[in-house]
Write an enzyme that holds these catalytic residues in place. Structure first.
Site, PDB file in Angstrom:
ATOM      1  N   GLU A  82      49.712  38.536  23.035  1.00  0.00           N
ATOM      2  CA  GLU A  82      51.065  38.295  23.576  1.00  0.00           C
ATOM      3  C   GLU A  82      51.801  39.619  23.457  1.00  0.00           C
ATOM      4  O   GLU A  82      52.405  39.917  22.441  1.00  0.00           O
ATOM      5  CB  GLU A  82      51.775  37.208  22.759  1.00  0.00           C
ATOM      6  CG  GLU A  82      51.136  35.846  22.823  1.00  0.00           C
ATOM      7  CD  GLU A  82      51.377  35.118  24.139  1.00  0.00           C
ATOM      8  OE1 GLU A  82      52.115  35.631  25.008  1.00  0.00           O
ATOM      9  OE2 GLU A  82      50.810  34.025  24.313  1.00  0.00           O
TER      10      GLU A  82
ATOM     11  N   CYS B 292      60.731  39.699  24.244  1.00  0.00           N
ATOM     12  CA  CYS B 292      59.653  40.078  25.156  1.00  0.00           C
ATOM     13  C   CYS B 292      59.992  39.626  26.565  1.00  0.00           C
ATOM     14  O   CYS B 292      59.541  40.215  27.546  1.00  0.00           O
ATOM     15  CB  CYS B 292      58.339  39.472  24.693  1.00  0.00           C
ATOM     16  SG  CYS B 292      58.458  37.708  24.383  1.00  0.00           S
TER      17      CYS B 292
HETATM   18  P1  NAD Z   1      54.540  46.322  17.263  1.00  0.00           P
HETATM   19  O1  NAD Z   1      53.424  46.390  18.225  1.00  0.00           O
HETATM   20  O2  NAD Z   1      55.093  47.564  16.707  1.00  0.00           O
HETATM   21  O3  NAD Z   1      54.096  45.424  16.003  1.00  0.00           O
HETATM   22  C1  NAD Z   1      53.701  44.082  16.143  1.00  0.00           C
HETATM   23  C2  NAD Z   1      52.796  43.678  14.989  1.00  0.00           C
HETATM   24  O4  NAD Z   1      51.536  44.333  15.127  1.00  0.00           O
HETATM   25  C3  NAD Z   1      53.314  44.099  13.606  1.00  0.00           C
HETATM   26  O5  NAD Z   1      53.011  43.076  12.695  1.00  0.00           O
HETATM   27  C4  NAD Z   1      52.523  45.355  13.312  1.00  0.00           C
HETATM   28  O6  NAD Z   1      52.391  45.623  11.936  1.00  0.00           O
HETATM   29  C5  NAD Z   1      51.185  44.991  13.927  1.00  0.00           C
HETATM   30  N1  NAD Z   1      50.344  46.116  14.340  1.00  0.00           N
HETATM   31  C6  NAD Z   1      50.691  47.206  15.042  1.00  0.00           C
HETATM   32  N2  NAD Z   1      49.619  47.987  15.277  1.00  0.00           N
HETATM   33  C7  NAD Z   1      48.555  47.370  14.715  1.00  0.00           C
HETATM   34  C8  NAD Z   1      47.175  47.674  14.601  1.00  0.00           C
HETATM   35  N3  NAD Z   1      46.670  48.790  15.126  1.00  0.00           N
HETATM   36  N4  NAD Z   1      46.369  46.812  13.938  1.00  0.00           N
HETATM   37  C9  NAD Z   1      46.871  45.679  13.421  1.00  0.00           C
HETATM   38  N5  NAD Z   1      48.177  45.341  13.474  1.00  0.00           N
HETATM   39  C10 NAD Z   1      49.010  46.166  14.115  1.00  0.00           C
HETATM   40  O7  NAD Z   1      55.708  45.457  17.972  1.00  0.00           O
HETATM   41  P2  NAD Z   1      57.200  45.174  17.479  1.00  0.00           P
HETATM   42  O8  NAD Z   1      58.025  46.407  17.632  1.00  0.00           O
HETATM   43  O9  NAD Z   1      57.198  44.474  16.157  1.00  0.00           O
HETATM   44  O10 NAD Z   1      57.675  44.068  18.548  1.00  0.00           O
HETATM   45  C11 NAD Z   1      58.152  44.370  19.814  1.00  0.00           C
HETATM   46  C12 NAD Z   1      57.073  44.264  20.863  1.00  0.00           C
HETATM   47  O11 NAD Z   1      56.443  42.993  20.812  1.00  0.00           O
HETATM   48  C13 NAD Z   1      57.624  44.372  22.276  1.00  0.00           C
HETATM   49  O12 NAD Z   1      56.729  45.127  23.056  1.00  0.00           O
HETATM   50  C14 NAD Z   1      57.673  42.934  22.745  1.00  0.00           C
HETATM   51  O13 NAD Z   1      57.667  42.767  24.142  1.00  0.00           O
HETATM   52  C15 NAD Z   1      56.451  42.378  22.104  1.00  0.00           C
HETATM   53  N6  NAD Z   1      56.522  40.919  21.962  1.00  0.00           N
HETATM   54  C16 NAD Z   1      55.756  40.150  22.805  1.00  0.00           C
HETATM   55  C17 NAD Z   1      55.855  38.775  22.734  1.00  0.00           C
HETATM   56  C18 NAD Z   1      55.049  37.899  23.659  1.00  0.00           C
HETATM   57  O14 NAD Z   1      54.951  36.705  23.375  1.00  0.00           O
HETATM   58  N7  NAD Z   1      54.478  38.404  24.734  1.00  0.00           N
HETATM   59  C19 NAD Z   1      56.704  38.157  21.786  1.00  0.00           C
HETATM   60  C20 NAD Z   1      57.438  38.983  20.940  1.00  0.00           C
HETATM   61  C21 NAD Z   1      57.346  40.358  21.041  1.00  0.00           C
END
Ligand code: NAD
Length: 508
Positions: free
Chosen positions: A264, A298
């Site tokens: 997601e 998102c």
């Molecule tokens: P992010 O990608 O920085 O982090 C999200 C999660 O992933 C965190 O828990 C982080 O620690 C983990 N993470 C990051 N890199 C990783 C890796 N290499 N291995 C394992 N875990 C890892 O995102 P954010 O800044 O917390 O959230 C915002 C983003 O999330 C936006 O792009 C938004 O659109 C998206 N989002 C999407 C949805 C959806 O349902 N499509 C819902 C909410 C947020």
């Protein structure tokens, strides 16, 4: 800018966060190197000790062990845990909402709405526990029955983003538990306290109904700790919510070990406004979708594609509403736009606006920082008219920027709409049924969510949620999303005394 407000407020907020954790029955974490800040002031709420590689692996082991028994508990009995969780969430709705506000900066109504969404998905999952249907198909062989059965998958790893710190966990966990899976949750390291609260409530729910509390594990930390879930063969499904960048890293690693991934990822959502649209209704929907949650959903509306005949009157209405939006402390009544999550988010917004103006964009309103304190980042949501869909418009900037483009011909509008890498949510505002159907048709919107006369954000849990292209293709929440959390077995039963082979093959 002054330090005064933030200096006065932070200790109060920190004390409140601690007393909320106590109200959920959570142990107050031992101080450690993970610093939990509130975006309201930028000050520190608490610090805690993140998991290590060893403690994270031990949590996966506990979840894996618990799975061996949990999968044999009948699904309607498993649902008792989710039912109790819903009761506890209902009892703590306001408190959990407040913790979401403290940690993620959402205004009260949206934070409590997120908790309500958790309760809604629990109700859905409880009903689902009696509806994990498999088909029975006619067999081509006499005296044979052909059917499919659905079985629990194993350990589900849940990685979640900061901006929906509790709802996305609940979407995954409520379904995974009734499906017979156990869960290891790695929340965003920006929002570990709400995670601790949810984990505590879920364990309490399990104990209250006599179930094994080990069915849910929480591991806290950064991407490196999340990577334990990515690479561990015992994690049958990795449900990862976050940026496209994160998905690009984790998806190939899970694929390399033949694990399943439910992604997601980011969106770049657009709405088309046609000449027949009810402009009053469209304007209201646009303001909520674009400025709500300070543009940090998102599903936030980021691109507006408006017919040239109505762009003037529509923008007048939207810009007028924008100017009246109250930006500030989300704990204050009447505030509709809270803070950006951190300095980095503000820097991204500033840079994106600079690029947009460099591309010939024209500021309609907003974009400026609203003073509150040096360490917090409040902004007025921005509207920029763009001459074309340039590179910056095709990217997701996680901040309240609404780019406005115009069109003359609906086919062109749909082409523009689909000409971005992401494919999460979309809308059309029209009172012309032909236009609406065109948008929803196979050659219309290419998104996982396509709406008519409502905005791009604020989905209900009953439908499947997720998006296409770089958004990752995953589906969570309602409809038949539960199938992602189970494995399917096709069973052929021969109740005859003959052994006919399929396709009429003879082997004698
Ligand atoms: P992010 O990608 O920085 O982090 C999200 C999660 O992933 C965190 O828990 C982080 O620690 C983990 N993470 C990051 N890199 C990783 C890796 N290499 N291995 C394992 N875990 C890892 O995102 P954010 O800044 O917390 O959230 C915002 C983003 O999330 C936006 O792009 C938004 O659109 C998206 N989002 C999407 C949805 C959806 O349902 N499509 C819902 C909410 C947020």
């Amino acid at each position: 800018m002054t330090h005064t407000l933030s200096d006065q407020l932070t200790p109060e907020l920190a004390e409140r966060a601690t007393s909320l954790l106590r109200a959920f029955g959570a142990d107050i974490p031992e101080p450690g190197e993970l610093v939990v800040r509130t975006p309201i002031t930028g000050g520190t709420l608490l610090t805690l000790r993140p998991d290590t590689v060893e403690t994270a692996d031990a949590a996966i082991t506990r979840a894996d062990t618990a799975f061996r028994t949990w999968r044999t508990v009948p699904a309607p009995v498993r649902a008792a845990v989710v039912r109790r969780l819903a009761e506890l969430l209902t009892a703590h709705r306001a408190e959990l909402g407040e913790l979401v506000t403290l940690e993620a900066g959402k205004i009260g109504a949206e934070a409590v709405g997120e908790v309500q969404e958790m309760i809604d998905i629990c109700e859905f999952a409880i009903g689902l526990s009696r509806q994990l249907y498999g088909y029975t198909m006619p067999s081509e062989r006499p005296g044979h029955r052909l059917m499919e059965t659905w079985h629990p998958l194993g350990v589900v790893g849940v990685i979640s983003a900061f901006n929906f710190p509790v709802a996305v966990w609940a979407w995954n966990t409520a379904l995974a538990l009734v499906c017979g899976d156990t869960v290891v949750w790695k929340p965003s390291d920006i929002t570990p306290l709400t995670a601790l609260a949810c984990h505590t409530l879920l364990r309490r729910a399990a104990l209250d109904v006599g179930a094994d509390p080990e069915v849910h594990q929480l591991i806290q930390g950064d991407a490196e700790i999340g990577a334990r879930l990515v690479d561990d063969e015992r994690v049958a499904l990795l449900s990862a919510t976050g940026s496209v960048r994160m998905g690009r890293t984790v998806a190939p690693r899970v694929a390399a070990r033949f694990g399943r991934c439910l992604l997601e990822l980011g969106g770049n959502n657009a709405a088309i406004v046609t000449p027949s649209a009810d402009l009053e209704l469209a304007a209201r929907a646009i303001v909520f979708a674009a400025a709500g949650t300070a543009g940090q959903r998102c599903t936030t509306l980021r691109r507006l594609i408006v017919h040239t005949d109505v762009v003037g009157p529509l923008l007048d209405r939207v810009a007028n509403a924008y100017r009246q939006l109250r930006v500030g402390n989300p704990l204050t009544d009447g505030v509709l736009v809270g803070p950006l999550i951190h300095a980095g988010a503000h820097e991204n917004m500033r840079t994106a606006l600079e690029r947009a103006l460099g591309d010939g964009g024209r500021m309609v309103c907003g974009g400026e920082r609203v003073p509150f304190g040096d360490d917090s980042y409040y902004v007025r949501p921005a509207i920029v008219r763009m001459p074309a869909q340039t590179a910056v418009v095709r990217e997701e900037t996680f901040a309240p920027i609404l780019y406005v483009l115009t069109y003359r011909d609906l086919d062109h509008a749909i082409t523009l709409h689909n000409a971005v890498p992401q494919g999460l949510s979309s809308s059309i505002f029209t009172t012309d049924q032909r236009e609406a159907e065109r948008f929803l048709a196979a050659d219309g919107s290419d998104c996982g969510i396509a709406n008519v006369n409502i905005g791009t954000s604020g989905a209900e849990i009953g439908g499947a949620f997720g998006g296409e292209k770089h958004t990752g293709g995953g589906r969570e929440s309602g409809s038949d999303s539960w199938k992602s959390y189970m494995r399917r077995a096709t069973n052929t039963v021969n109740y005859s005394t003959e052994l006919p082979l399929a396709q009429g093959i003879t082997f004698t």
